[in-house]
Design a protein around this motif. Structure first.
Motif, short mmCIF file in Angstrom:
data_model
loop_
_atom_site.label_atom_id
_atom_site.label_comp_id
_atom_site.label_asym_id
_atom_site.label_seq_id
_atom_site.Cartn_x
_atom_site.Cartn_y
_atom_site.Cartn_z
N ASN A 304 43.44 46.71 -5.31
CA ASN A 304 42.43 45.85 -5.94
C ASN A 304 41.03 46.41 -5.75
OD1 ASN A 304 44.17 43.95 -7.03
ND2 ASN A 304 44.10 42.61 -5.23
N ASN A 305 40.76 46.97 -4.56
CA ASN A 305 39.46 47.58 -4.32
C ASN A 305 39.24 48.80 -5.21
OD1 ASN A 305 38.52 45.78 -2.44
ND2 ASN A 305 39.13 47.00 -0.66
N HIS A 308 38.43 47.58 -8.63
CA HIS A 308 37.07 47.03 -8.65
C HIS A 308 36.03 48.14 -8.77
CE1 HIS A 308 33.48 44.77 -7.50
NE2 HIS A 308 33.27 45.69 -6.56
N LYS A 312 33.58 49.03 -11.97
CA LYS A 312 32.15 48.87 -11.76
C LYS A 312 31.38 50.17 -11.95
CE LYS A 312 28.71 47.30 -8.38
NZ LYS A 312 28.48 46.68 -7.04
#
Length: 338
Positions: A304-305, A308, A312
């Motif tokens: 998930n990181n 992300h 971004k």
């Protein structure tokens, strides 16, 4: 079969006697010298003079250049690169050679990937190839580009723009960044990184990085920081902190922070994040490892990181990024063997 044919425009028309040698030399250095140990075959390169395959006028440095091809060499090339155009075509309304504009349109219609370095964007814009697209050029000339070609979405804050089949860069070293980005797209991160290492330049600077960073001390290559930065790159899978880096450098955290920012134009945490993203990109391009494993090896953490940070900072998901880079079997073997 080569990695692709790269045709480079060299403005040799006698009425445009002030072409810039540096931007012409960048693609010659990246694509013109075979690198059989990195990829065999390498690229084929064509130097295409706007005045035809003959002697051109002197450059701004007083050199002359003979090109083996005329503008017909652009047709059928996989990639067409337009280096900076003569200054008087940028600073005044003096038109570019109609034959060049016509050849650029024909090459684009023929399916070529179109690339400009620095003010070469003026030629692509004149050909109508940048209409409705985001593009960049050297920050000193982006206002003129935007005023002359209002249909172009000019971004003066980035090193280069990859808009798929058309790519544009800022000036000088940003052109080198874009050419290495093309190698990365074509042949993968491993080849691009090794080529950059031979050229003693950063392996990958993302296009969204700022063109101009206003520092009280000019950015320099700080040899005193090099060992600790290499140590950090080798240990990205570890939970590194600014204190860890400062301790390794035998500095206080405050001194290390200042020295790194003066040297690179960024903060230690941003530098670490960029290195981790670069490592994740390399693994996505060259392995079939699952996203959570890539997060572990790059230090980005959970899957998930990773998603992300990719969304971004890179603008796409890890899965979409991976699909954009076909993997070569030799690169996969090399990485998984490490």
């Amino acid at each position: 079969m080569s990695a692709g044919t790269v045709a480079v425009v060299v403005p040799t028309d006698i009425e445009f006697p002030s072409w810039d040698l540096y931007e012409v030399s960048i693609p010659c250095t990246v694509f013109g010298k075979p690198q059989p140990d990195l990829a065999d075959p390498w690229y084929e390169m064509r130097l295409c003079g706007t005045a035809g395959p003959d002697d051109g006028p002197a450059s701004a440095t007083g050199l002359t250049l003979r090109t083996p091809y005329g503008l017909e060499g652009l047709i059928g090339a996989d990639t067409v690169i337009v280096p900076s155009v003569p200054d008087d075509c940028v600073e005044s309304d003096r038109p570019l050679p109609p034959a060049l504009i016509d050849a650029l349109r024909r090459a684009h219609d023929d399916g070529a990937r179109m690339v400009s370095l620095c003010t070469g964007a003026f030629a692509l814009a004149e050909a109508g190839l940048l209409d409705g697209r985001r593009a960049t050029a050297h920050w000193m000339h982006t206002a003129q580009l935007a005023a002359r070609y209002p249909k172009v979405e000019v971004d003066d804050s980035v090193l280069y723009v990859d808009d798929g089949s058309i790519l544009t860069s800022a000036g000088l070293t940003a052109g080198l960044d874009l050419c290495l980005h093309l190698v990365r797209r074509d042949l993968g991160a491993r080849v691009a990184n090794q080529l950059a290492r031979r050229m003693v330049v950063p392996a990958h600077r993302p296009g969204g990085q700022a063109q101009f960073i206003d520092l009280s001390v000019p950015a320099t290559d700080d040899e005193g920081l090099a060992p600790v930065l290499e140590w950090a790159r080798a240990g990205l899978h570890q939970p590194l902190t600014v204190d860890d880096l400062a301790r390794r450098a035998a500095m206080s955290p405050r001194t290390f922070y200042r020295r790194l920012q003066e040297s690179t134009g960024t903060t230690p945490l941003r530098w670490l994040l960029h290195q981790r993203l670069g490592r994740a990109q390399s693994l996505l391009e060259s392995t079939d490892l699952p996203i959570d494993k890539i997060g572990e090896l790059s230090g980005l953490g959970t899957a998930n990181n990773v998603r992300h940070h990719f969304l971004k900072h890179i603008g796409v998901s890890p899965g979409d990024y991976r699909r954009a880079f076909p993997r070569r079997a030799d690169a996969v073997q090399a990485v998984t063997a490490d």
